[in-house]
Structures are given as C-alpha cells and as structure tokens.
Design a protein around this motif. Structure first.
Motif, PDB file in Angstrom:
ATOM      1  N   ARG A  35      15.876  31.603 -58.416  1.00 20.08           N
ATOM      2  CA  ARG A  35      14.456  32.111 -57.771  1.00 20.08           C
ATOM      3  C   ARG A  35      14.663  33.559 -57.570  1.00 20.08           C
ATOM      4  N   LEU A  76       7.453  29.267 -57.060  1.00 17.21           N
ATOM      5  CA  LEU A  76       8.810  29.370 -57.626  1.00 17.21           C
ATOM      6  C   LEU A  76       9.615  28.258 -56.794  1.00 17.21           C
ATOM      7  N   ALA A 123      15.584  24.540 -61.401  1.00 18.23           N
ATOM      8  CA  ALA A 123      16.315  26.000 -61.018  1.00 18.23           C
ATOM      9  C   ALA A 123      17.529  25.991 -61.190  1.00 18.23           C
TER      10      ALA A 123
END
Length: 414
Positions: free
Chosen positions: A251, A15, A37
């Motif tokens: 995240r 991630l 992100a």
C-alpha cells in the motif's frame, strides 16, 4: 483544494481494501488466505529480482508498475478465485465485466492524467499486449505457485490446475522459461512425494546459466513470503485490526506512485517506489518492532537498528552480489533518511500506518497522543505533502470525538 485532497484521501483508503480482501476464498485446500496486497507485493519483489538477474531488453519500471496495478480492481470487485474459472463456475467474461465496472468506479477518484496511466497499465496487463505485460503476467502466476510450494501439500486440490497454471503465460514469455523450470522441478518433487501423478507434459527443460543457483533465489522468495505472515502492531493489544508487513509495503508503494504524480514532486519516482518495497525487508528475520516499544523505551532505536543490520547481513548470502547491493542501497537510503526520495517515502510510511488504524475507526486506536502526532516529524521533512496530512488529521479529529478523547490544539500544528 480540500475537495481534491479528499479525493486522494478516499483513494488511499480504498487501497486499504487490498489488505482486507482475500485470495483463494473458494479453494478449501488453501487454509491461510493471503490478501491481494500480500500477493501483489511479493510478485513485485519477484519481478524486481528476476529482471535484475536477467537484465532483459524491456522497460523495467513499466514491469514494476504493471504488477503494482494489476489487481487494483479487486479493491472493489474482490478476487475471483481461479478455481471457479478453472471449473467453469464463473466465466472469464463475467469476471472481466465485474472488473470493468470496478475500474470505472475508480476513475472518479483520481485526476484524469493519473487515472489514464493506471487504466492504460491495467488494460495492457489484461490484454497481454506487450513484452512487459507478458513478463508481469508470468511472474504474478509464478508467485502463486511459490505461495503453494511454501505451504506444500496443504494447498494442492486439483493437481492439473496447479501444474498447468502458468502454461499460457509461459508460452508468451519464453524469456522466463528457465526460471519457471526451477518451480516445475519443485512441483515435481512435491507431486512424487505425495503420490500425485506427474505427467510428462508438465516437464520444463532446465539448463540456464543465469539461474544455476536457483535454490538461492527460491530461498529468498520464501524468506520474503514471511512478510505475509509478519504482523505489525504486535505489542499493541488494543489495536485489534492488525496488518502484515507485506500489505503495508504494497500500500505504501502505491501511495508513493500516486502521490508523487498528484503533487508533481521532483523526486525520482522509480527509486522512491523501490525504497518503499524493500524498506522493511529485514523484518522477514527480525519481525516487526512495534513503535510502541520505542515510544515507551522498552527498545532503543540503536538496539533496533543493530538487529536490523544483523538481519540484512544474513540476507546478503541469498542473492547475487549485484542484486543484493542494489536492495541494500535502497534499505540503507531509507534508514539514513537524507535524500528527497527517502524523506518522501518516510512521510508516507508513517501516513500509511495511521490511516490503517483510521480505516478501522477509533475502535482500533490505543495511545491518543501517539496516534495524533506519529507522523509530525516525518512531514516536517516532506512539507509538500502537508495538505494530504491535514486531511488525515481532519478525519482523525472526527474519530477522536467519537472516542471521547480530547483533540489537543497542538495536534493541528501542521
């Protein structure tokens, strides 16, 4: 068990790529390349606020999950800049093939039941096969327009591409027509100001009571945009690979989603995810208080909280009361750190910070004692996550050896 924890650990490190991989890479006009992100976090925030305002008859939590996972494949496949597709330099088929290969690679990292839900959500988003997915798709595209407007004319390269970007999604999600109309009006102002042609076909009707105060929502989303620019670890010069607050929140939200299912925890998963999304919203005004300042008593926890509370009061006026009260309750619950959801999120919040440093190896470390023990207190309140935390410590210990730092016996007391 250790092998399973290693899989979860590896997925969470994967991630991290969503912070590293950038969007707009083939668009020279875009000078500041946001991360995947960054974009995903703000799209979720926009989905949350807009849905709360409209209270549409659809599965709200599914909308949030769809936006959460929609770009997961780009952790491996990276972003295919829409400019390349628009100019026929990359076909939609080639883009989809690359993404399918990525999603298959991710399959091996997760238990089948977690993988299955993520895959079904991703497929639903790709196929626009539900009202939730069309809502999520349009919000994600509007976030890109909002990003362009934040930087104004610097980001306009092909006027038709920008003005038409939301067209197909808008046709499939008429519920958001009036919300998008506010953005069309903002684009029109921009085009006319800088002598771009504004075609009649770009127009979108604007007459909807729910967004009569559109400018307040617009200002709030531009405030949220600042978390894409707000750097963490700002007072730690030895930490060279810093991240942004928006990236951290995204995240963390994904970690909460997967961990709650992995450990089969009796927590309210939607609420825990919402807490993770908004727990640092105040930093759009205060910026990030690097923990090293508190650790070294340069700033007291009381002074930090006072500034954060003041910031939240400033944000209050930007949103309708029902939405503000909801967001504030999530923030306050995290700050109080007393509910199972807040305790769960707090532990993973700390974990996310240290695993970010670890991703960049010992070369991104500074204070040995602080890094090794930073999460300890939070995990005491969330012991169900200790097997994951032990895996993090195990990897830290390896890096300390490369760093020529002592790994003290008390570091292992988890």
């Amino acid at each position: 068990m250790d092998q399973n924890m290693m899989k979860l650990f590896d997925f969470m490190q994967l991630l991290q790529n969503m912070k590293e991989n950038k969007r707009w890479r083939s668009t020279p006009a875009v000078l500041i390349k946001e991360s995947i992100a960054d974009h995903s976090w703000k799209a979720i925030v926009m989905a949350y606020v807009v849905w709360k305002q409209l209270e549409l008859k659809m599965d709200f939590f599914k909308v949030i999950k769809l936006v959460l996972v929609h770009d997961l494949v780009e952790a491996i496949a990276e972003d295919t800049d829409y400019r390349l597709v628009y100019l026929w330099l990359v076909s939609k088929e080639d883009k989809h093939k690359k993404e399918m290969e990525a999603i298959e690679e991710i399959r091996s990292m997760l238990p089948s039941e977690i993988w299955q839900e993520i895959y079904e959500l991703w497929s639903e988003y790709e196929e626009w096969s539900s009202k939730e997915s069309t809502f999520a798709k349009l919000i994600e595209k509007i976030e890109s327009i909002d990003h362009v407007l934040y930087y104004w004319e610097k980001y306009i390269d092909i006027p038709d591409k920008v003005a038409w970007y939301c067209k197909n999604a808008l046709q499939k999600c008429p519920e958001l027509r009036w919300f998008y109309a506010g953005y069309a009006n903002k684009l029109k102002e921009l085009y006319l100001k800088h002598n771009y042609e504004w075609k009649e076909a770009y127009e979108v009707d604007w007459e909807y009571e729910e967004f009569k105060d559109f400018d307040k929502f617009y200002d709030f989303f531009h405030l949220a945009q600042k978390l894409k620019e707000t750097e963490r670890y700002g007072s730690s010069p030895l930490i060279e690979k810093k991240d942004k607050v928006a990236e951290h929140c995204f995240r963390l939200a994904f970690m909460v989603f997967v961990s709650a299912k992995w450990f089969n925890q009796n927590v309210d998963i939607p609420r825990a995810i919402y807490i993770s999304l908004f727990h640092d919203i105040n930093e759009a005004i205060t910026w990030d208080y690097d923990y090293i300042l508190i650790h070294t008593w340069v700033v007291t926890p009381e002074d930090k909280h006072a500034e954060e509370f003041k910031a939240m009061e400033s944000i209050r006026t930007m949103l309708p009361k029902k939405i503000w009260d909801d967001i504030y309750s999530l923030w306050a619950e995290y700050e109080a750190w007393k509910t199972p959801e807040a305790e769960f999120v707090k532990a993973l919040d700390k974990y996310e910070s240290i695993s970010h440093l670890l991703f960049h190896t010992f070369e991104n470390f500074d204070d040995a004692d602080l890094i090794a023990t930073y999460c300890d207190k939070a995990f005491i309140k969330a012991p169900e996550l200790n097997s994951l935390y032990r895996q993090l410590k195990k990897q830290l210990k390896i890096e300390y050896g490369k760093w020529w730092k002592e790994w003290k016996e008390e570091y292992d007391l988890v």
